[in-house]
Design a protein around this motif. Structure first.
Motif, PDB file in Angstrom:
ATOM      1  N   ALA A  31       0.814  -1.211   0.000  1.00 19.28           N
ATOM      2  CA  ALA A  31       0.000   0.000   0.000  1.00 19.28           C
ATOM      3  C   ALA A  31       0.852   1.267   0.000  1.00 19.28           C
ATOM      4  N   ALA A  32       2.097   1.181   0.439  1.00 18.13           N
ATOM      5  CA  ALA A  32       2.963   2.362   0.522  1.00 18.13           C
ATOM      6  C   ALA A  32       3.846   2.530  -0.705  1.00 18.13           C
ATOM      7  N   THR A  33       4.356   1.430  -1.241  1.00 16.25           N
ATOM      8  CA  THR A  33       5.340   1.526  -2.326  1.00 16.25           C
ATOM      9  C   THR A  33       4.818   1.048  -3.673  1.00 16.25           C
ATOM     10  N   GLY A  34       3.753   0.265  -3.665  1.00 17.35           N
ATOM     11  CA  GLY A  34       3.221  -0.278  -4.913  1.00 17.35           C
ATOM     12  C   GLY A  34       3.941  -1.515  -5.412  1.00 17.35           C
ATOM     13  N   GLU A  35       4.950  -1.963  -4.685  1.00 16.15           N
ATOM     14  CA  GLU A  35       5.692  -3.145  -5.134  1.00 16.15           C
ATOM     15  C   GLU A  35       4.955  -4.432  -4.762  1.00 16.15           C
TER      16      GLU A  35
END
Length: 67
Positions: A31-35
């Motif tokens: 949710a924070a980095t999209g990875e």
């Protein structure tokens, strides 16, 4: 982490001691980095927000961004 193009995203319900797979797949998206995070590597999530995080730093960043 490289994901195979044939791999699909999973849908999970996050609990305080683990998660439950609602829709089978191989990964979830941080949710924070999209990875992508392989399910076997998933260690961090928010029960309250129902979001997965790739690292403790990503979880902290997301918490601070939403404060």
């Amino acid at each position: 982490m490289l994901m195979n193009s044939g791999e699909k995203a999973a849908t999970l319900i996050y609990g305080p001691n683990g998660f439950r797979v609602v829709k089978p797949g191989h990964f979830v998206t941080c949710a924070a980095t999209g990875e992508p995070i392989a399910l076997e590597e998933l260690r961090y999530w928010s029960v309250e927000r129902q979001e997965p995080y790739a690292t403790p730093e990503a979880a902290t960043r997301r918490l601070l961004d939403l404060a």
